[in-house]
Structures are given as C-alpha cells and as structure tokens.
Motif scaffolding. Sequence first.
Motif, PDB file in Angstrom:
ATOM      1  N   SER A 572      51.254  40.623  66.637  1.00 35.35           N
ATOM      2  CA  SER A 572      49.908  40.089  66.392  1.00 35.35           C
ATOM      3  C   SER A 572      48.977  41.227  66.016  1.00 35.35           C
ATOM      4  CB  SER A 572      49.353  39.435  67.653  1.00 35.35           C
ATOM      5  OG  SER A 572      50.132  38.340  68.072  1.00 35.35           O
ATOM      6  N   PRO A 573      48.031  40.972  65.127  1.00 37.87           N
ATOM      7  CA  PRO A 573      46.980  41.975  64.914  1.00 37.87           C
ATOM      8  C   PRO A 573      46.194  42.171  66.194  1.00 37.87           C
ATOM      9  CG  PRO A 573      46.557  39.977  63.616  1.00 37.87           C
ATOM     10  CD  PRO A 573      47.862  39.774  64.310  1.00 37.87           C
ATOM     11  N   ILE A 574      45.803  43.403  66.465  1.00 41.41           N
ATOM     12  CA  ILE A 574      45.049  43.710  67.689  1.00 41.41           C
ATOM     13  C   ILE A 574      44.014  44.771  67.353  1.00 41.41           C
ATOM     14  CG2 ILE A 574      46.842  45.359  68.420  1.00 41.41           C
ATOM     15  CD1 ILE A 574      46.078  44.684  71.355  1.00 41.41           C
ATOM     16  N   SER A 575      42.828  44.653  67.946  1.00 41.28           N
ATOM     17  CA  SER A 575      41.733  45.555  67.590  1.00 41.28           C
ATOM     18  C   SER A 575      40.851  45.806  68.802  1.00 41.28           C
ATOM     19  CB  SER A 575      40.911  44.922  66.469  1.00 41.28           C
ATOM     20  OG  SER A 575      39.830  45.739  66.106  1.00 41.28           O
ATOM     21  N   CYS A 576      40.539  47.069  69.047  1.00 43.45           N
ATOM     22  CA  CYS A 576      39.602  47.489  70.097  1.00 43.45           C
ATOM     23  C   CYS A 576      40.094  47.157  71.509  1.00 43.45           C
ATOM     24  CB  CYS A 576      38.218  46.911  69.859  1.00 43.45           C
ATOM     25  SG  CYS A 576      37.514  47.402  68.270  1.00 43.45           S
ATOM     26  N   PRO A 577      41.221  47.756  71.915  1.00 44.38           N
ATOM     27  CA  PRO A 577      41.702  47.554  73.285  1.00 44.38           C
ATOM     28  C   PRO A 577      40.675  48.071  74.284  1.00 44.38           C
ATOM     29  CG  PRO A 577      42.811  49.427  72.289  1.00 44.38           C
ATOM     30  CD  PRO A 577      42.008  48.761  71.196  1.00 44.38           C
ATOM     31  N   ASP A 578      40.515  47.359  75.379  1.00 48.24           N
ATOM     32  CA  ASP A 578      39.459  47.714  76.335  1.00 48.24           C
ATOM     33  C   ASP A 578      40.022  47.778  77.756  1.00 48.24           C
ATOM     34  OD1 ASP A 578      37.238  47.824  77.986  1.00 48.24           O
ATOM     35  OD2 ASP A 578      36.019  46.545  76.717  1.00 48.24           O
ATOM     36  N   ASN A 579      40.507  46.649  78.268  1.00 38.07           N
ATOM     37  CA  ASN A 579      41.057  46.632  79.622  1.00 38.07           C
ATOM     38  C   ASN A 579      42.570  46.481  79.560  1.00 38.07           C
ATOM     39  OD1 ASN A 579      38.241  44.669  80.195  1.00 38.07           O
ATOM     40  ND2 ASN A 579      38.486  46.720  81.029  1.00 38.07           N
ATOM     41  N   VAL A 580      43.256  47.127  80.512  1.00 29.26           N
ATOM     42  CA  VAL A 580      44.714  47.021  80.580  1.00 29.26           C
ATOM     43  C   VAL A 580      45.125  46.626  81.993  1.00 29.26           C
ATOM     44  CG1 VAL A 580      45.109  48.705  78.731  1.00 29.26           C
ATOM     45  CG2 VAL A 580      45.008  49.494  81.109  1.00 29.26           C
ATOM     46  N   THR A 581      46.220  45.883  82.090  1.00 29.35           N
ATOM     47  CA  THR A 581      46.809  45.571  83.390  1.00 29.35           C
ATOM     48  C   THR A 581      48.296  45.317  83.161  1.00 29.35           C
ATOM     49  OG1 THR A 581      46.473  44.284  85.424  1.00 29.35           O
ATOM     50  CG2 THR A 581      46.459  43.057  83.357  1.00 29.35           C
ATOM     51  N   PHE A 582      49.025  44.990  84.235  1.00 31.11           N
ATOM     52  CA  PHE A 582      50.474  44.854  84.150  1.00 31.11           C
ATOM     53  C   PHE A 582      50.925  43.641  84.938  1.00 31.11           C
ATOM     54  CE2 PHE A 582      49.112  49.181  83.872  1.00 31.11           C
ATOM     55  CZ  PHE A 582      49.718  49.606  82.710  1.00 31.11           C
ATOM     56  N   ALA A 628      36.959  39.603  75.958  1.00 27.75           N
ATOM     57  CA  ALA A 628      37.856  39.261  77.066  1.00 27.75           C
ATOM     58  C   ALA A 628      37.899  40.446  78.017  1.00 27.75           C
ATOM     59  CB  ALA A 628      39.248  38.961  76.530  1.00 27.75           C
ATOM     60  N   CYS A 629      37.712  40.176  79.294  1.00 23.13           N
ATOM     61  CA  CYS A 629      37.660  41.256  80.278  1.00 23.13           C
ATOM     62  C   CYS A 629      38.586  40.955  81.451  1.00 23.13           C
ATOM     63  CB  CYS A 629      36.249  41.402  80.848  1.00 23.13           C
ATOM     64  SG  CYS A 629      35.033  41.953  79.677  1.00 23.13           S
ATOM     65  N   GLY A 630      38.780  42.018  82.227  1.00 24.08           N
ATOM     66  CA  GLY A 630      39.370  41.919  83.560  1.00 24.08           C
ATOM     67  C   GLY A 630      40.699  41.220  83.633  1.00 24.08           C
ATOM     68  N   PRO A 631      41.590  41.331  82.653  1.00 23.95           N
ATOM     69  CA  PRO A 631      42.818  40.563  82.852  1.00 23.95           C
ATOM     70  C   PRO A 631      43.506  40.996  84.143  1.00 23.95           C
ATOM     71  CG  PRO A 631      43.122  42.164  81.076  1.00 23.95           C
ATOM     72  CD  PRO A 631      41.675  42.186  81.452  1.00 23.95           C
ATOM     73  N   LEU A 632      44.020  40.010  84.839  1.00 23.45           N
ATOM     74  CA  LEU A 632      44.721  40.254  86.105  1.00 23.45           C
ATOM     75  C   LEU A 632      45.852  39.242  86.204  1.00 23.45           C
ATOM     76  CD1 LEU A 632      44.717  41.635  89.006  1.00 23.45           C
ATOM     77  CD2 LEU A 632      43.581  39.533  89.743  1.00 23.45           C
ATOM     78  N   ILE A 633      47.064  39.746  86.305  1.00 20.21           N
ATOM     79  CA  ILE A 633      48.210  38.874  86.518  1.00 20.21           C
ATOM     80  C   ILE A 633      48.416  38.775  88.023  1.00 20.21           C
ATOM     81  CG2 ILE A 633      50.654  38.487  86.055  1.00 20.21           C
ATOM     82  CD1 ILE A 633      49.170  38.566  83.495  1.00 20.21           C
ATOM     83  N   ALA A 634      48.486  37.557  88.535  1.00 25.25           N
ATOM     84  CA  ALA A 634      48.570  37.373  89.983  1.00 25.25           C
ATOM     85  C   ALA A 634      49.541  36.252  90.307  1.00 25.25           C
ATOM     86  CB  ALA A 634      47.178  37.057  90.540  1.00 25.25           C
ATOM     87  N   ASP A 635      49.767  36.105  91.593  1.00 25.94           N
ATOM     88  CA  ASP A 635      50.515  34.975  92.109  1.00 25.94           C
ATOM     89  C   ASP A 635      51.925  34.905  91.515  1.00 25.94           C
ATOM     90  OD1 ASP A 635      50.863  32.887  93.767  1.00 25.94           O
ATOM     91  OD2 ASP A 635      49.533  31.494  92.733  1.00 25.94           O
ATOM     92  N   GLY A 636      52.661  36.021  91.654  1.00 27.20           N
ATOM     93  CA  GLY A 636      54.039  36.038  91.181  1.00 27.20           C
ATOM     94  C   GLY A 636      54.164  35.776  89.698  1.00 27.20           C
ATOM     95  N   ASN A 637      53.264  36.348  88.930  1.00 28.11           N
ATOM     96  CA  ASN A 637      53.272  36.225  87.461  1.00 28.11           C
ATOM     97  C   ASN A 637      52.907  34.822  86.983  1.00 28.11           C
ATOM     98  OD1 ASN A 637      53.861  38.870  86.992  1.00 28.11           O
ATOM     99  ND2 ASN A 637      55.847  38.538  86.049  1.00 28.11           N
TER     100      ASN A 637
END
Length: 680
Positions: A572-582, A628-637
């Motif tokens: 996918s095209p992507i532009s201006c990464p800001d927040n990262v999580t895993f 889009a802000c604050g991505p957070l993966i939770a609850d066993g993915n």
Amino acid sequence: MTPAQPTPRTLLPLTPVGGAARRHGSRSFATCHYRCGSACDMPVPNTTGNGHVQDEIAKVVGRRRVLQGAALVGAAGAFGGLVASPVAAAEGGGAAAARAAAAARTTQDLGTTPFRPVAPNTVDAVRTAPGFTHDVVIRWGDAVLRGAPKFDARNQSPAAAERQFGYNCDYVGLIPTTGDKALLVVNHEYTNEELMFPADTYTDDEIKLISMRNHGMSVVTVKRGLVPGSWRQVKNLRRAPQNRRIHIETAFALTGPAAGDDRLKTSADPSGRRVFGTLNNCAGSTTPWGTVLSGEENFNQYFDGVPDPSLATEYARYGIAGGEGRGWSGVDPRFGLGNEPNEPHRFGWVVEVDPTDPTSTPMKHTMLGRFKHEGADVVIARSGQAVAYMGDDERGDYLYKFVSSGTFTPGTGRRAKRANMRLLTEGTLYVARLTGDGTGDGEYDGTGAWIPLCTDTESFVEGMTVAEVLVFTRLAADAVGPTRMDRPEDVEHNPVNGKVYAALTNNTQRGTRFPVDEANPVSGNRNGYVLELTPARGNHAVARFTWNLLLVCGDPASAETYFGGFPKDDVSPISCPDNVTFDDRGNLWVSTDGNALGSNDGIFRVPVEGPERGKVQQFLTVPRGSEACGPLIADGNRSLFFAVQHPGEDDGSTFETPFSTWPHTNDFPRPSVCVAFQAR
Ligand code: FEO
Ligand code: CA
Ligand code: CA
C-alpha cells in the motif's frame, strides 16, 4: 463564569505562506496553526551543522544480523493477553508469555489474519479492511467524571470541560484492572477552536478557559463488549472510580536532578518543583510497571508576550517566540513571557501518570531531558535497567535514549510499582549519532553511537551543568555532534525481535536547509521513513547500535521508495509515519499524519521478519481532515484501539461549515477513540 458579551471567535489568523496550497505532507494551514503554532514558518531551531560529517567518514561495517537472545517475547500478559505484562515486556522474558499469547489467539488475530488492504480514499468515515469493523468508544465531550453535564457544544463551560473527555485524542494506552475491565488512558494534544465553538456564542476568555481544559489526559474505564475484540466505555460512572481528567489545573511534581533548579522557579512556585498542567501531550507508552508516559510536544506555542532578551538563545532553540501565541496570558498571567520567563521551562518534559490511582500526583521527569517530546517508550534491558527511547519532533532534531541507574523490580504489587516509579529519576541521558556505511551496498544503513549528555550527577557537555543539560537539552545535544533527523516521532521497541523502530515523519527542507545523508536520503522528504535500530549485542543498555531504513515511504511507483525489500507492486502507498506499535507476533503497526499522496491518513500493518518483511498493508483509513493516532493492539491481538484526531481540520473549515461531521452524531466533528476488530 459570567460572560460579559459574547464576541465572534477572534482566533489567530491563518497565514498562507508563498501561495502554496498545502504544507508539509498534505497538511492544511489550519493544521500547522493549531497543532504546532505554525512551527514551519519560524526559523528552524537547529542552526548547527550537525548531521552530515559522520557520513564523510563513513566506515564499512558488518551487515545487519539477526538479534541474538531476544527472540519471542510475547506481549500477552497476566490479564488474558490484554497488554504486555511487566515480565513479558522485559528482554529475554518470555516463553511463558508467548505461550499465553498463543493460547489467547483466536481467528480474530490481527497479527495473522490476511486482509485485503483498504484503498486510498477521501471519504468522511473510518474504513476498515473487509471483514473487520470498528466501534467508537468515547468522543470529545462525553462524560468522564460524575457530575459532568451532557455534552452540548453550544453550552460549554470550563467546569464541564474538566469532567468531560478532552479534545484531539492522541496516545491511547490500556491498563488492565479487574475482570473484563481496563483503564483507557488518552492524551489530548491540542484544540481546534474554529471547530469547537459556534460563532457569536462565547467570549474570547471563555474560549481560552475551555480550550485549556480540553488539553491534558483522560483515564476512562472500559469494558469488553459482546463481540470479541470490541470494547465500550463504562457509562455508569459510579462503577468507574478510577476515571480521571488531567488538565491545566492538575498539579505535577517535577522529579530528577533539575527539580528545584532556579530555571524552573516562578512567582507561583518558588520551589521549582510543582507545575500546574501538561500541554500538547502527543504520543506515549505504558511502562513495564503499569504507568503511562506522555510526551509534552509543541509546548512553545502557548506562551505570548515579549521574550526576555537574556533567554534569547534558549527560547530560539525551542521556538519560543512570544507574540500573540494563543493569548492565554489574558486569562492566566503565567503564560505571558513578560510575567513569567521561566514558565516555558516547566513544559517540554516526559510526564508519568499512575492511572490506577486517581489521587496520585503525576510527575514530570527532568532526567529525560526537555525538548519537543513526541513520547517515550521503556524497555527493560537484560541488566534490569530501564531504557527509554525518545524522539524530538522538529525538523533537524535528534533521537534520544535514557538508561536508568537502578534496576527493575519485578512484581505487580504496590511496593514494586513505587520502586519502579523512581527509575526515571536517575541515570544517563544520551543522544544518537548515525554513521552511514555508504550506499554502494544498495541499502541505507550503518552504525550508530549513543553519546552521553549527562548523568544525574555529572555533565558531559563542556560549560553546562547537569541542570542546564536537562532544561536546555537541545543546546546540550548540539554541542556533541548528533545526527539531525527528519522529525523523529514515535520511537518504540519491538518486544518480539528486540529491535527499535523510529518514525521519521517528513522534512521538506531536507536537501536544502539540511544536507542529505544516508540516514536521511530523500531530498525534500515529503513522505518520511521508518528507521530500524538494532542494539549492539541485543542489549538496549549499551551505547552502540546498527541501523537501516526499513521503509522509505511514498507512492510505491516512485523510484525513491523502499519497503524492506518487499516487491513494490504488492504494498500500500504510505506517507508520513507518525506512531508505531506492535502486535504480539512482532508485526509493526504504523499510523500516519499528513498523507502527502492525496488520501486520508490511516493505519498499516507491516511484518518486519520473514518473507513478508516490508509488506505494507493499509488496515484502515480515518475520516476527512483527521490523522490516525495511538494505535494499540490489545486483547490477544483481537483489538486495535486508535484515536481519530482533528477530524475536519482544514483551511476554511468551521463549526458551522465543517469539512467533516464524523462520527456523525452531531453536525460538527468530534475527535474520538475507536476500537477495530473482526466483524462477526
Ligand atoms: Fe504531535 Fe509529533 O506529533
Ligand atoms: Ca548502505
Ligand atoms: Ca505524533
């Protein structure tokens, strides 16, 4: 309050520069104005020549190698895989956690479920990948504390704002409590007065007082919903005793070596140890001991008046220019530079909040330095030391790291937490220097060193005391030759592969004001990079690392882009990464701010190991005008929490004629926290 006479909104003028239709990325003039006080129109604060010399002395180094000894640290904790447990978050911790994570996984696993990427679009909606859906968890103005009135944009008040969910949600954290409940912890970075207030309804002073209270943070009790992966706010506030609003009147304690320093004293606080409020809280993290860190970012814009000439150098390096500012000194004199020249020094810190105790005094940690903190992310090194990675979000500014003197106390009890909450007060603060190894190998990569600036007792910067290094960290760093980067935003460790990922969002002055180098290779960088750091010997506490660019963002059809070696016709095209999580598989998730490719912003999944390394796939897009802000993966993915910040923000967009009305519950936009999950 008793408003004398409602007046039209007399907000700051939006000043187009050079006739350009757009700013960096695709950002509107409105965004620049409200977000950072149009920092781009001000002189670049970093006037040093740092950042390219090291490439001229480039050395050939060993190739990137797979990190040893940091494999498979799962992110599922004791709470059914809800969030990382203290032990799982530590290096080398995790066979048991990995097993727990595996047990918690279901077919809803966001880390493994294939999805068809969302196509770029400009719709006024959240659009998730097919098969997934989302709920709005809480919106601007929703009640957080008992006694909050029902939200009415045409009848706002400072007292109501202190009890309601604040504006422009950014960082999102989730702290498990009991049963199916958790505490959602959210930053409120800034306010868009044009979109918040109808015309001819409020006085200027009312607008200022209400806006001040819409900054800060919220702690909100949430509960699992009926559909796996979904969450909702606990609306019966009697059952949400830990809810809290942190705002401009909330007392903070300064900690660390600079607490009590003369530069932090004001007439209201002769101790230099107690500050009211936190401002422009951008990103953050949950610590391994269960507290939340939050970065005070573009704090410079809140101070008006005439700067003290004796502080000209220090103010200039932080972009503190005075002038009209937001005019807050009209309702609180401390925001006038002529009244309180030291008040700006009391912002620009990393704050720590214990969300489980609504009576606790949040802290501002001077040991982590003062700059435009995007956030701070803590990992426990194998030595037990707490290591915090940090970015200074300004064109041409630096990456930082802090390593604690003390070691992590395992356990979830109160005593362990108390001990761990002292970890960020003593240690060593470093700034990063990156050296390229030459581009003949076809990769943007090289080695790096963390250069010490000071410990809590010793300064390594000639002519500066420890307190001076901490209060004027940018000036201290300038003196030791770090690498000027393209707006370092989130810097976070991957709990599975042990590497560190930094979003470098953009810098249109790269190649002109700032020379191109191997770590910042794109002239006029409009789309940003994701940098991957590998600590030497897999040890976060040591001062050496290797680095490479994982992503050179942009349109995959553009020759300059790079996606970790993955075929460019399948990303996918992507532009201006800001927040990262895993996620707990170690996939990187990236949110964007300022898409320069003509689409709304969004959130992307990116594997970082194996045959799909670099396969960027857009998971969702956010509504018009928002980031889009604050991505957070939770609850066993199963759950992806995210914030929709500043929907409708655009030039000419107002409360009456908004560019967005998302989430479409009113005739004006409302920044909100959402959760995405697999549809039933
Ligand atoms: Fe608040 Fe660096 O974005
Ligand atoms: Ca290279
Ligand atoms: Ca950010």
